[in-house]
Write an enzyme that holds these catalytic residues in place. Structure first.
Site, PDB file in Angstrom:
ATOM      1  N   ALA A 179       0.867  -1.180   0.000  1.00  0.00           N
ATOM      2  CA  ALA A 179       0.000   0.000   0.000  1.00  0.00           C
ATOM      3  C   ALA A 179       0.902   1.229   0.000  1.00  0.00           C
ATOM      4  O   ALA A 179       2.054   1.161   0.435  1.00  0.00           O
ATOM      5  CB  ALA A 179      -0.868  -0.006   1.255  1.00  0.00           C
ATOM      6  N   GLY A 237       0.696  -5.158   0.878  1.00  0.00           N
ATOM      7  CA  GLY A 237      -0.495  -5.282   0.025  1.00  0.00           C
ATOM      8  C   GLY A 237      -0.181  -5.923  -1.325  1.00  0.00           C
ATOM      9  O   GLY A 237      -1.067  -6.511  -1.951  1.00  0.00           O
ATOM     10  N   GLU A 272      -0.225  -9.536  -0.615  1.00  0.00           N
ATOM     11  CA  GLU A 272      -1.631  -9.907  -0.383  1.00  0.00           C
ATOM     12  C   GLU A 272      -2.405  -9.976  -1.698  1.00  0.00           C
ATOM     13  O   GLU A 272      -3.243 -10.843  -1.895  1.00  0.00           O
ATOM     14  CB  GLU A 272      -2.278  -8.898   0.574  1.00  0.00           C
ATOM     15  CG  GLU A 272      -1.694  -8.997   1.964  1.00  0.00           C
ATOM     16  CD  GLU A 272      -2.216  -7.910   2.885  1.00  0.00           C
ATOM     17  OE1 GLU A 272      -1.891  -6.723   2.651  1.00  0.00           O
ATOM     18  OE2 GLU A 272      -2.950  -8.233   3.824  1.00  0.00           O
ATOM     19  N   GLU A 299       4.462  -5.202   7.395  1.00  0.00           N
ATOM     20  CA  GLU A 299       3.597  -4.280   8.152  1.00  0.00           C
ATOM     21  C   GLU A 299       4.040  -4.105   9.601  1.00  0.00           C
ATOM     22  O   GLU A 299       3.899  -3.020  10.172  1.00  0.00           O
ATOM     23  CB  GLU A 299       2.140  -4.771   8.132  1.00  0.00           C
ATOM     24  CG  GLU A 299       1.438  -4.599   6.805  1.00  0.00           C
ATOM     25  CD  GLU A 299       1.664  -5.757   5.842  1.00  0.00           C
ATOM     26  OE1 GLU A 299       2.516  -6.632   6.137  1.00  0.00           O
ATOM     27  OE2 GLU A 299       0.990  -5.787   4.806  1.00  0.00           O
TER      28      GLU A 299
HETATM   29  N1  COA Z   1       4.499   3.357  -0.248  1.00  0.00           N
HETATM   30  C1  COA Z   1       4.862   4.586  -0.675  1.00  0.00           C
HETATM   31  N2  COA Z   1       6.010   4.834  -1.312  1.00  0.00           N
HETATM   32  C2  COA Z   1       6.833   3.792  -1.539  1.00  0.00           C
HETATM   33  C3  COA Z   1       6.534   2.489  -1.129  1.00  0.00           C
HETATM   34  C4  COA Z   1       5.297   2.282  -0.454  1.00  0.00           C
HETATM   35  N3  COA Z   1       4.913   1.083  -0.043  1.00  0.00           N
HETATM   36  N4  COA Z   1       7.557   1.682  -1.493  1.00  0.00           N
HETATM   37  C5  COA Z   1       8.459   2.454  -2.108  1.00  0.00           C
HETATM   38  N5  COA Z   1       8.039   3.737  -2.139  1.00  0.00           N
HETATM   39  C6  COA Z   1       8.703   4.899  -2.725  1.00  0.00           C
HETATM   40  C7  COA Z   1       9.838   5.404  -1.861  1.00  0.00           C
HETATM   41  O1  COA Z   1       9.334   6.235  -0.834  1.00  0.00           O
HETATM   42  C8  COA Z   1      10.661   6.161  -2.887  1.00  0.00           C
HETATM   43  O2  COA Z   1      10.012   7.385  -3.140  1.00  0.00           O
HETATM   44  P1  COA Z   1      10.908   8.734  -3.418  1.00  0.00           P
HETATM   45  O3  COA Z   1      11.754   8.397  -4.616  1.00  0.00           O
HETATM   46  O4  COA Z   1       9.891   9.784  -3.685  1.00  0.00           O
HETATM   47  O5  COA Z   1      11.721   8.916  -2.179  1.00  0.00           O
HETATM   48  C9  COA Z   1      10.517   5.297  -4.137  1.00  0.00           C
HETATM   49  O6  COA Z   1       9.324   4.522  -3.946  1.00  0.00           O
HETATM   50  C10 COA Z   1      11.655   4.349  -4.345  1.00  0.00           C
HETATM   51  O7  COA Z   1      11.826   3.615  -3.154  1.00  0.00           O
HETATM   52  P2  COA Z   1      13.282   3.274  -2.541  1.00  0.00           P
HETATM   53  O8  COA Z   1      13.104   2.867  -1.129  1.00  0.00           O
HETATM   54  O9  COA Z   1      14.219   4.396  -2.831  1.00  0.00           O
HETATM   55  O10 COA Z   1      13.683   2.038  -3.486  1.00  0.00           O
HETATM   56  P3  COA Z   1      14.558   0.752  -3.162  1.00  0.00           P
HETATM   57  O11 COA Z   1      14.620   0.005  -4.443  1.00  0.00           O
HETATM   58  O12 COA Z   1      15.837   1.138  -2.500  1.00  0.00           O
HETATM   59  O13 COA Z   1      13.719  -0.092  -2.071  1.00  0.00           O
HETATM   60  C11 COA Z   1      11.728  -1.165  -1.188  1.00  0.00           C
HETATM   61  C12 COA Z   1      12.517  -0.665  -2.441  1.00  0.00           C
HETATM   62  C13 COA Z   1      10.424  -1.703  -1.751  1.00  0.00           C
HETATM   63  C14 COA Z   1      12.507  -2.271  -0.485  1.00  0.00           C
HETATM   64  C15 COA Z   1      11.507  -0.002  -0.198  1.00  0.00           C
HETATM   65  O14 COA Z   1      11.013   1.116  -0.921  1.00  0.00           O
HETATM   66  C16 COA Z   1      10.502  -0.317   0.901  1.00  0.00           C
HETATM   67  O15 COA Z   1      10.869  -0.950   1.870  1.00  0.00           O
HETATM   68  N6  COA Z   1       9.219   0.092   0.720  1.00  0.00           N
HETATM   69  C17 COA Z   1       8.179  -0.079   1.716  1.00  0.00           C
HETATM   70  C18 COA Z   1       7.687  -1.507   1.708  1.00  0.00           C
HETATM   71  C19 COA Z   1       6.611  -1.717   2.760  1.00  0.00           C
HETATM   72  O16 COA Z   1       6.794  -1.544   3.943  1.00  0.00           O
HETATM   73  N7  COA Z   1       5.428  -2.142   2.266  1.00  0.00           N
HETATM   74  C20 COA Z   1       4.318  -2.461   3.126  1.00  0.00           C
HETATM   75  C21 COA Z   1       3.375  -1.327   3.220  1.00  0.00           C
HETATM   76  S1  COA Z   1       2.034  -1.702   4.305  1.00  0.00           S
END
Ligand code: COA
Length: 259
Positions: free
Chosen positions: A66, A110, A113, A133
């Protein structure tokens, strides 16, 4: 192909839906969730489409969960309203045609999921999956607490949910979270080949079968078995059943029409 955060492409009898926010790792914001629901609704009503593949744009993410930015400052009552809407998870679960998740990278929260609500999961060998989460101080809200233990067993589910750790595709295959792992470059070709094979089968039987299989995890066993018996009887009313049986007995390939 239409523009937007959800793209749709139809090749023969197979549609591919691509979540298209690669700069946000295909995270699901409200607009993208609404577009997924609307796209699946269109594909449900298109009789030419017999199977669907869902994947993520770019080579980094399937869906990174999400959109966490939307969580900030959101009141419980507003989140409750979001949860009361028809969700992307219900849309995939209830979609009356086979739906395959082609997991091409991060498949988190999500995203995981949503993949679990699809019928079959094929992962690129580069994919990473998890339910992080717990690291945000929340719990999965897209069915993760229900679908994950059904797929991987209680112990594996608790491990993923409690730790929030990501696992690689090989581990996901080992525990049953994905059904097949292929080299990343071959992911879409493999998903397309599987979808095309399924698309040659009777659409009537496929959708009745999906309903029966879904009933097996929706309801206790006795109720699921009763449901299966009813749907099995219903399958006998279709022209596809008559054609399938006649073709087998005549040693020819069946021509299914979906009636
Ligand atoms: N929601 C909102 N924004 C997200 C996102 C999410 N779930 N996942 C990634 N993004 C955004 C980042 O904030 C970043 O935005 P920005 O460029 O404006 O700063 C962009 O996507 C790139 O993410 P980044 O973290 O720089 O890429 P990465 O390749 O190094 O890492 C992930 C990728 C997916 C490992 C990492 O972004 C992450 O851990 N995301 C959250 C995952 C999460 O907790 N999901 C469950 C949500 S309930």
């Amino acid at each position: 192909m239409a523009e937007g955060t959800v793209l749709k492409q139809v090749a023969g009898r197979v549609a591919t839906v691509t979540i298209n926010r690669p700069e946000k790792r295909n995270a699901l914001d409200a607009a993208t969730r609404a577009a997924i629901v609307a796209t699946l609704d269109e594909l449900e009503r298109d009789p030419g489409v017999r199977a669907v593949i869902v994947t993520g744009a770019g080579d980094k993410a399937f869906i990174a969960g999400a959109d966490i930015a939307e969580f900030e400052g959101r009141a419980p009552v507003d989140q409750f309203r979001v949860m009361s809407q028809w969700s992307v998870y219900q849309a995939a679960d209830r979609f009356p045609k086979p739906i395959i998740a082609a997991i091409n990278g991060f498949c988190l929260g999500g995203g995981c999921e949503f993949a679990m609500a699809c019928d079959i999961r094929i992962a690129a060998d580069t994919a990473k999956l998890g339910q992080p989460e717990i690291n945000l101080g929340i719990i999965p809200g897209g069915g993760g607490t229900q679908r994950l233990p059904r797929l991987v067993g209680l112990g594996n589910a608790f491990k993923l949910l409690y730790t929030g750790d990501l696992i690689d595709a090989a581990e996901a295959l080992r525990i049953g979270l994905v059904d097949e792992v292929v080299p990343a470059a071959e992911l879409m070709a493999r998903a397309q080949a599987l979808a095309e094979k399924i698309a040659t089968k009777s659409p009537v039987a496929l959708s009745l079968m999906k309903e029966a299989v879904r009933a097996s995890v929706r309801a206790p066993l006795d109720e699921g078995l009763r449901q299966e018996a009813t749907l099995f009887g219903l399958a006998f009313s279709s022209q596809d059943k008559r054609e399938g049986v006649a073709a087998f007995l005549a040693k020819r390939t069946p021509e299914f029409t979906g009636r």
